[in-house]
Design a protein around this motif. Structure first.
Motif, PDB file in Angstrom:
ATOM      1  N   THR A  25       0.820  -1.212   0.000  1.00  0.00           N
ATOM      2  CA  THR A  25       0.000   0.000   0.000  1.00  0.00           C
ATOM      3  C   THR A  25       0.848   1.253   0.000  1.00  0.00           C
ATOM      4  O   THR A  25       0.558   2.220  -0.690  1.00  0.00           O
ATOM      5  N   GLU A  52      -4.769   9.193  -8.246  1.00  0.00           N
ATOM      6  CA  GLU A  52      -6.087   8.972  -7.653  1.00  0.00           C
ATOM      7  C   GLU A  52      -6.094   7.690  -6.833  1.00  0.00           C
ATOM      8  O   GLU A  52      -5.259   6.813  -7.027  1.00  0.00           O
ATOM      9  N   THR A  53      -7.052   7.605  -5.926  1.00  0.00           N
ATOM     10  CA  THR A  53      -7.231   6.423  -5.094  1.00  0.00           C
ATOM     11  C   THR A  53      -8.716   6.191  -4.880  1.00  0.00           C
ATOM     12  O   THR A  53      -9.538   7.021  -5.258  1.00  0.00           O
ATOM     13  N   VAL A  54      -9.050   5.079  -4.275  1.00  0.00           N
ATOM     14  CA  VAL A  54     -10.439   4.790  -3.927  1.00  0.00           C
ATOM     15  C   VAL A  54     -10.581   4.963  -2.420  1.00  0.00           C
ATOM     16  O   VAL A  54      -9.847   4.349  -1.638  1.00  0.00           O
ATOM     17  N   ASP A  55     -11.504   5.807  -2.017  1.00  0.00           N
ATOM     18  CA  ASP A  55     -11.815   6.016  -0.604  1.00  0.00           C
ATOM     19  C   ASP A  55     -12.685   4.846  -0.150  1.00  0.00           C
ATOM     20  O   ASP A  55     -13.832   4.712  -0.580  1.00  0.00           O
ATOM     21  N   ASN A  56     -12.139   3.994   0.706  1.00  0.00           N
ATOM     22  CA  ASN A  56     -12.872   2.799   1.148  1.00  0.00           C
ATOM     23  C   ASN A  56     -14.104   3.123   1.971  1.00  0.00           C
ATOM     24  O   ASN A  56     -15.030   2.320   2.034  1.00  0.00           O
ATOM     25  N   ASN A  57     -14.140   4.278   2.622  1.00  0.00           N
ATOM     26  CA  ASN A  57     -15.291   4.629   3.453  1.00  0.00           C
ATOM     27  C   ASN A  57     -16.549   4.864   2.625  1.00  0.00           C
ATOM     28  O   ASN A  57     -17.641   4.496   3.041  1.00  0.00           O
ATOM     29  N   GLN A  59     -16.452   4.431  -0.993  1.00  0.00           N
ATOM     30  CA  GLN A  59     -16.285   3.736  -2.269  1.00  0.00           C
ATOM     31  C   GLN A  59     -16.358   4.697  -3.463  1.00  0.00           C
ATOM     32  O   GLN A  59     -17.048   4.451  -4.440  1.00  0.00           O
ATOM     33  N   GLU A  60     -15.618   5.810  -3.342  1.00  0.00           N
ATOM     34  CA  GLU A  60     -15.549   6.784  -4.431  1.00  0.00           C
ATOM     35  C   GLU A  60     -14.089   7.078  -4.763  1.00  0.00           C
ATOM     36  O   GLU A  60     -13.207   6.969  -3.911  1.00  0.00           O
ATOM     37  N   ARG A  62     -11.025   9.392  -5.323  1.00  0.00           N
ATOM     38  CA  ARG A  62     -10.562  10.676  -4.786  1.00  0.00           C
ATOM     39  C   ARG A  62      -9.190  10.991  -5.386  1.00  0.00           C
ATOM     40  O   ARG A  62      -8.379  10.097  -5.627  1.00  0.00           O
ATOM     41  N   VAL A  64      -5.497  12.258  -5.036  1.00  0.00           N
ATOM     42  CA  VAL A  64      -4.453  12.398  -4.029  1.00  0.00           C
ATOM     43  C   VAL A  64      -3.630  13.644  -4.317  1.00  0.00           C
ATOM     44  O   VAL A  64      -3.306  14.421  -3.432  1.00  0.00           O
TER      45      VAL A  64
END
Length: 116
Positions: A25, A52-57, A59-60, A62, A64
């Protein structure tokens, strides 16, 4: 990744990559390569990356941050060219650590490293 000119003209279609699934990670590995082939390039070309990444909280997706790098520098001044008319340029090569900026650069012309 986009490759843009100072006038925000696109040199090629944007491309994207995902990290290797077995990478960590905090140190993701990418097997991403982008080749540009043409008899002539605008010397003001800049490689522009958005990370970019995926916000696990929620699931969108975002953002960076953003980073950029000039592809060419002036042979005499060793600074980025300021116009397409600058003809005496060389390829900017080497191993670089690119700073990541958290705010999107201003969407104005000319697009250069000062905007970053």
């Amino acid at each position: 990744m986009h490759v843009l000119t100072a006038n925000k003209g696109k040199i090629c279609q944007p491309q994207a990559a995902l990290p290797e699934l077995d990478s960590t990670t905090f140190s993701p590995r990418f097997k991403f390569k982008m080749e540009l082939r043409s008899p002539h390039f605008d010397p003001t070309a800049i490689a522009f990356l958005s990370i970019e990444t995926v916000d696990n909280n929620v699931q969108e997706v975002r953002t960076v941050g953003y980073c950029a790098m000039n592809l060419f520098i002036s042979n005499k001044t060793k600074k980025p060219p300021t116009s397409e008319a600058d003809g005496d340029v060389i390829l900017m090569n080497g191993l670089y650590q690119l700073p990541i900026y958290c705010q999107e650069p201003y969407k104005r012309k000319p697009f250069n490293m000062d905007v970053m």
